[in-house]
Motif scaffolding. Structure first.
Motif, PDB file in Angstrom:
ATOM      1  N   TRP A 196       0.798  -1.232   0.000  1.00  0.00           N
ATOM      2  CA  TRP A 196       0.000   0.000   0.000  1.00  0.00           C
ATOM      3  C   TRP A 196       0.830   1.282   0.000  1.00  0.00           C
ATOM      4  CZ3 TRP A 196      -5.110   0.261   3.169  1.00  0.00           C
ATOM      5  CH2 TRP A 196      -5.906  -0.854   2.900  1.00  0.00           C
ATOM      6  N   GLY A 197       2.127   1.217  -0.210  1.00  0.00           N
ATOM      7  CA  GLY A 197       2.962   2.413  -0.100  1.00  0.00           C
ATOM      8  C   GLY A 197       3.151   3.097  -1.440  1.00  0.00           C
ATOM      9  N   LEU A 198       2.287   4.024  -1.780  1.00  0.00           N
ATOM     10  CA  LEU A 198       2.368   4.697  -3.075  1.00  0.00           C
ATOM     11  C   LEU A 198       3.709   5.406  -3.287  1.00  0.00           C
ATOM     12  CD1 LEU A 198      -1.247   6.163  -3.291  1.00  0.00           C
ATOM     13  CD2 LEU A 198      -0.296   4.364  -4.737  1.00  0.00           C
ATOM     14  N   PRO A 199       4.219   6.186  -2.309  1.00  0.00           N
ATOM     15  CA  PRO A 199       5.506   6.852  -2.548  1.00  0.00           C
ATOM     16  C   PRO A 199       6.651   5.865  -2.762  1.00  0.00           C
ATOM     17  CG  PRO A 199       4.359   7.865  -0.691  1.00  0.00           C
ATOM     18  CD  PRO A 199       3.622   6.608  -1.025  1.00  0.00           C
ATOM     19  N   ALA A 200       6.659   4.782  -1.991  1.00  0.00           N
ATOM     20  CA  ALA A 200       7.732   3.794  -2.134  1.00  0.00           C
ATOM     21  C   ALA A 200       7.660   3.105  -3.488  1.00  0.00           C
ATOM     22  CB  ALA A 200       7.655   2.772  -1.008  1.00  0.00           C
ATOM     23  N   CYS A 201       6.457   2.774  -3.932  1.00  0.00           N
ATOM     24  CA  CYS A 201       6.314   2.128  -5.241  1.00  0.00           C
ATOM     25  C   CYS A 201       6.744   3.072  -6.359  1.00  0.00           C
ATOM     26  CB  CYS A 201       4.874   1.676  -5.450  1.00  0.00           C
ATOM     27  SG  CYS A 201       4.389   0.272  -4.421  1.00  0.00           S
ATOM     28  N   LEU A 202       6.385   4.339  -6.234  1.00  0.00           N
ATOM     29  CA  LEU A 202       6.793   5.325  -7.234  1.00  0.00           C
ATOM     30  C   LEU A 202       8.313   5.449  -7.271  1.00  0.00           C
ATOM     31  CD1 LEU A 202       6.204   7.555  -9.285  1.00  0.00           C
ATOM     32  CD2 LEU A 202       5.777   9.119  -7.368  1.00  0.00           C
ATOM     33  N   ALA A 203       8.930   5.545  -6.102  1.00  0.00           N
ATOM     34  CA  ALA A 203      10.389   5.664  -6.037  1.00  0.00           C
ATOM     35  C   ALA A 203      11.073   4.416  -6.590  1.00  0.00           C
ATOM     36  CB  ALA A 203      10.825   5.917  -4.597  1.00  0.00           C
ATOM     37  N   ALA A 204      10.533   3.241  -6.261  1.00  0.00           N
ATOM     38  CA  ALA A 204      11.123   1.995  -6.757  1.00  0.00           C
ATOM     39  C   ALA A 204      11.085   1.937  -8.278  1.00  0.00           C
ATOM     40  CB  ALA A 204      10.387   0.800  -6.161  1.00  0.00           C
ATOM     41  N   LYS A 205       9.986   2.396  -8.858  1.00  0.00           N
ATOM     42  CA  LYS A 205       9.870   2.383 -10.317  1.00  0.00           C
ATOM     43  C   LYS A 205      10.831   3.398 -10.943  1.00  0.00           C
ATOM     44  CE  LYS A 205       5.041   0.868 -10.065  1.00  0.00           C
ATOM     45  NZ  LYS A 205       5.010  -0.372 -10.833  1.00  0.00           N
ATOM     46  N   ILE A 206      10.983   4.552 -10.308  1.00  0.00           N
ATOM     47  CA  ILE A 206      11.922   5.550 -10.829  1.00  0.00           C
ATOM     48  C   ILE A 206      13.350   5.004 -10.795  1.00  0.00           C
ATOM     49  CG2 ILE A 206      12.952   7.815 -10.364  1.00  0.00           C
ATOM     50  CD1 ILE A 206      10.152   8.715  -9.393  1.00  0.00           C
ATOM     51  N   LEU A 207      13.693   4.313  -9.709  1.00  0.00           N
ATOM     52  CA  LEU A 207      15.040   3.746  -9.561  1.00  0.00           C
ATOM     53  C   LEU A 207      15.214   2.429 -10.308  1.00  0.00           C
ATOM     54  CD1 LEU A 207      15.618   4.398  -5.745  1.00  0.00           C
ATOM     55  CD2 LEU A 207      16.733   5.573  -7.655  1.00  0.00           C
ATOM     56  N   LYS A 208      14.093   1.930 -10.863  1.00  0.00           N
ATOM     57  CA  LYS A 208      14.107   0.642 -11.577  1.00  0.00           C
ATOM     58  C   LYS A 208      14.601  -0.499 -10.679  1.00  0.00           C
ATOM     59  CE  LYS A 208      14.388   2.585 -16.226  1.00  0.00           C
ATOM     60  NZ  LYS A 208      13.939   3.928 -15.818  1.00  0.00           N
ATOM     61  N   LYS A 209      14.135  -0.464  -9.435  1.00  0.00           N
ATOM     62  CA  LYS A 209      14.435  -1.525  -8.479  1.00  0.00           C
ATOM     63  C   LYS A 209      13.389  -2.635  -8.605  1.00  0.00           C
ATOM     64  CE  LYS A 209      17.909   0.136  -5.882  1.00  0.00           C
ATOM     65  NZ  LYS A 209      19.156  -0.620  -5.588  1.00  0.00           N
ATOM     66  N   PRO A 210      13.787  -3.897  -8.484  1.00  0.00           N
ATOM     67  CA  PRO A 210      12.788  -4.973  -8.451  1.00  0.00           C
ATOM     68  C   PRO A 210      11.791  -4.731  -7.312  1.00  0.00           C
ATOM     69  CG  PRO A 210      14.993  -5.876  -8.708  1.00  0.00           C
ATOM     70  CD  PRO A 210      15.162  -4.413  -8.417  1.00  0.00           C
ATOM     71  N   LEU A 211      10.517  -4.901  -7.622  1.00  0.00           N
ATOM     72  CA  LEU A 211       9.459  -4.551  -6.670  1.00  0.00           C
ATOM     73  C   LEU A 211       8.460  -5.694  -6.550  1.00  0.00           C
ATOM     74  CD1 LEU A 211       7.897  -2.419  -4.927  1.00  0.00           C
ATOM     75  CD2 LEU A 211       6.821  -1.657  -7.068  1.00  0.00           C
ATOM     76  N   VAL A 212       8.263  -6.145  -5.306  1.00  0.00           N
ATOM     77  CA  VAL A 212       7.209  -7.111  -4.990  1.00  0.00           C
ATOM     78  C   VAL A 212       6.150  -6.370  -4.184  1.00  0.00           C
ATOM     79  CG1 VAL A 212       6.605  -9.236  -3.773  1.00  0.00           C
ATOM     80  CG2 VAL A 212       8.801  -9.058  -4.962  1.00  0.00           C
ATOM     81  N   THR A 213       4.905  -6.454  -4.609  1.00  0.00           N
ATOM     82  CA  THR A 213       3.845  -5.780  -3.864  1.00  0.00           C
ATOM     83  C   THR A 213       2.910  -6.817  -3.245  1.00  0.00           C
ATOM     84  OG1 THR A 213       2.693  -5.448  -5.980  1.00  0.00           O
ATOM     85  CG2 THR A 213       3.898  -3.590  -5.070  1.00  0.00           C
ATOM     86  N   ILE A 214       2.557  -6.548  -1.989  1.00  0.00           N
ATOM     87  CA  ILE A 214       1.665  -7.410  -1.208  1.00  0.00           C
ATOM     88  C   ILE A 214       0.349  -6.655  -1.067  1.00  0.00           C
ATOM     89  CG2 ILE A 214       1.452  -8.800   0.875  1.00  0.00           C
ATOM     90  CD1 ILE A 214       4.093  -9.323  -0.500  1.00  0.00           C
ATOM     91  N   THR A 215      -0.737  -7.220  -1.554  1.00  0.00           N
ATOM     92  CA  THR A 215      -1.971  -6.448  -1.599  1.00  0.00           C
ATOM     93  C   THR A 215      -3.174  -7.314  -1.263  1.00  0.00           C
ATOM     94  OG1 THR A 215      -3.184  -4.820  -2.934  1.00  0.00           O
ATOM     95  CG2 THR A 215      -2.394  -6.796  -4.075  1.00  0.00           C
ATOM     96  N   GLN A 216      -4.352  -6.738  -1.427  1.00  0.00           N
ATOM     97  CA  GLN A 216      -5.625  -7.427  -1.229  1.00  0.00           C
ATOM     98  C   GLN A 216      -6.521  -7.084  -2.407  1.00  0.00           C
ATOM     99  OE1 GLN A 216      -5.946  -5.020   2.376  1.00  0.00           O
ATOM    100  NE2 GLN A 216      -8.079  -4.564   1.843  1.00  0.00           N
ATOM    101  N   ALA A 217      -7.628  -7.791  -2.542  1.00  0.00           N
ATOM    102  CA  ALA A 217      -8.458  -7.652  -3.738  1.00  0.00           C
ATOM    103  C   ALA A 217      -8.918  -6.217  -3.964  1.00  0.00           C
ATOM    104  CB  ALA A 217      -9.667  -8.580  -3.640  1.00  0.00           C
ATOM    105  N   ASP A 218      -9.342  -5.542  -2.908  1.00  0.00           N
ATOM    106  CA  ASP A 218      -9.918  -4.209  -3.073  1.00  0.00           C
ATOM    107  C   ASP A 218      -8.886  -3.173  -3.504  1.00  0.00           C
ATOM    108  OD1 ASP A 218     -12.315  -5.268  -2.323  1.00  0.00           O
ATOM    109  OD2 ASP A 218     -12.275  -4.495  -0.276  1.00  0.00           O
ATOM    110  N   ASN A 219      -7.598  -3.478  -3.357  1.00  0.00           N
ATOM    111  CA  ASN A 219      -6.548  -2.538  -3.750  1.00  0.00           C
ATOM    112  C   ASN A 219      -5.857  -2.954  -5.040  1.00  0.00           C
ATOM    113  OD1 ASN A 219      -6.829  -0.585  -1.855  1.00  0.00           O
ATOM    114  ND2 ASN A 219      -5.174  -1.266  -0.538  1.00  0.00           N
ATOM    115  N   HIS A 220      -6.447  -3.870  -5.761  1.00  0.00           N
ATOM    116  CA  HIS A 220      -5.894  -4.304  -7.047  1.00  0.00           C
ATOM    117  C   HIS A 220      -6.662  -3.609  -8.171  1.00  0.00           C
ATOM    118  CE1 HIS A 220      -4.819  -6.906 -10.422  1.00  0.00           C
ATOM    119  NE2 HIS A 220      -3.807  -7.344  -9.690  1.00  0.00           N
TER     120      HIS A 220
END
Length: 410
Positions: free
Chosen positions: A115-139
């Protein structure tokens, strides 16, 4: 061994950190170098008690652009993230840079986020491998938080703002849902197709529930010594108060209802708040109530005959995975979604609060009382919860998640 950063939405709740902690403990046992990222008080305490590193980000800038009106009905991630400041492009740019700096300092091989929008954005900018843990309502393929009603038009939408930032970094744009930002190179869904239904086309892996301290023997002696001749009810309110004034997320309504309805009944009630302070109005509790700021949740759920809680996704899955029925008093939309899924599974009931003009929530005490005794007296609720728990055992939980994370880190 890999360096792994575990990030999440920053709020003073135990839900997100409790989701990541079992995975972190499994990865730590395997020798990986871990760091969390959450500076809120209660999550920081849990991270510290687990003996794990924490690298909180202090925002260099606060948002100044918000929707013109706030609603207690949060329909989807677009609306919810607009309340977090994502309509403010200067804030989005700044918070992304704050996380980029932290990630550059730690230099993780992989980022695991919930659920960390800033972290996911930063990871994509840095092109770091990203695993996201979520639930149905947030997909993105989910139906949002209020899936039983038709979504109204003209809800706040931060996607154009976020797309401007993505464009500045040469990244693919979101198609229309902020939840797309939460999709990593690998997407793991906590729960099962029964608890968190998504279309078959979704590129996800279900991992079942994530639990810590599963043995009843881990419970404090005073709980184990409670009289077994009476029902044991666990009341988990989460954070009773988020500020000095009433807010949509406050769960004090649960404690008030339980004190009035369950006080001095022929049952034992264990009240916990998830490392949150108990409001002064409850300085004196009924004689059958027992308060502790924190108790291992899964173990207590297994010991209990009934769980009463606010409907957070972690609490929802904890009760189900323990095979214990629940009554939910959902304090906002995402929690009502979990409550409705619980009742669809036949494993509990829910009581919807109403909000007074002063912002305080109230519920019907008659309805609450009737449902408490109905769930305690009808064995079908427990049987249905146990059936769900049995199905959950097919999934690998934290061990499965750690295996998958390691496969991406190699």
């Amino acid at each position: 061994m890999a360096k792994i950063l575990l990030s999440m939405i920053v709020s003073n709740d135990l839900g997100p950190v409790s989701r990541l902690l079992p995975i972190a403990q499994e990865l730590s046992k395997r020798g990986h170098d871990l760091a969390f990222c959450n500076g809120a008080k209660a999550p920081s305490l849990v991270i510290r008690e687990a003996g794990l590193k924490n690298m909180p980000v202090v925002p260099s800038q606060l948002p100044t652009v918000y929707p013109s009106e706030f609603s207690a009905e949060i329909w989807n991630g677009n609306q919810g993230s607009s309340y977090q400041g994502f309509l403010d492009i200067d804030f989005v740019r700044a918070i992304a840079q704050d996380y980029i700096k932290m990630m550059s300092d730690f230099n993780p091989d992989i980022i695991v986020d919930t659920w960390g929008l800033p972290a996911c954005l930063a990871a994509k900018i840095l092109k770091k491998p990203l695993v996201t843990i979520t639930q149905a309502d947030n997909h993105p393929d989910g139906k949002g938080y209020i899936w039983w009603r038709t979504t109204p038009p003209n809800l706040p939408n931060p996607v154009p703002v976020v797309n401007d930032v993505l464009k500045e970094h040469g990244l693919p744009l979101l198609k229309g849902k902020i939840e797309e930002l939460l999709m990593g190179d690998m997407v793991l869904v906590v729960g099962t197709p029964d608890t968190d239904p998504l279309p078959d086309i979704s590129q996800i892996t279900y991992i079942g529930p994530l639990q810590v301290n599963s043995n009843v023997e881990n419970l404090p002696d005073w709980i184990l010594e409670l009289p077994i001749q009476q029902p044991l009810v666990w009341v988990y309110s989460g954070n009773p108060r988020y500020g000095d004034e009433p807010s949509i997320a406050d769960s004090i309504v649960i404690i008030r209802a339980c004190v009035e309805v369950l006080g001095n009944e022929k049952m034992q009630v264990v009240l916990t708040t998830g490392h949150q302070p108990l409001p002064e109005e409850f300085a004196t509790l009924p004689s059958n109530f027992h308060f502790a700021p924190y108790v291992p949740g899964f173990a207590l759920a297994r010991k209990s005959d009934l769980v009463i809680h606010h409907g957070g996704h972690g609490s929802y899955l904890t009760g189900l995975s323990a095979g214990t029925p629940a009554i939910i008093v959902p304090t906002y939309s995402e929690r009502e979604s979990n409550a409705r899924r619980l009742t669809n599974l036949g494993a509990g009931e829910f009581v919807l609060p109403q909000t007074r003009d002063n912002g305080e929530k109230i519920i019907s005490m008659d309805e609450f009382r009737e449902k408490v005794w109905r769930v305690l007296g009808d064995s079908s609720y427990q049987q249905n919860a146990q059936n769900v728990a049995k199905n959950m055992q097919k999934y690998g939980g934290a061990i499965q998640a750690a295996d998958l994370i390691e496969s991406l880190a190699k």
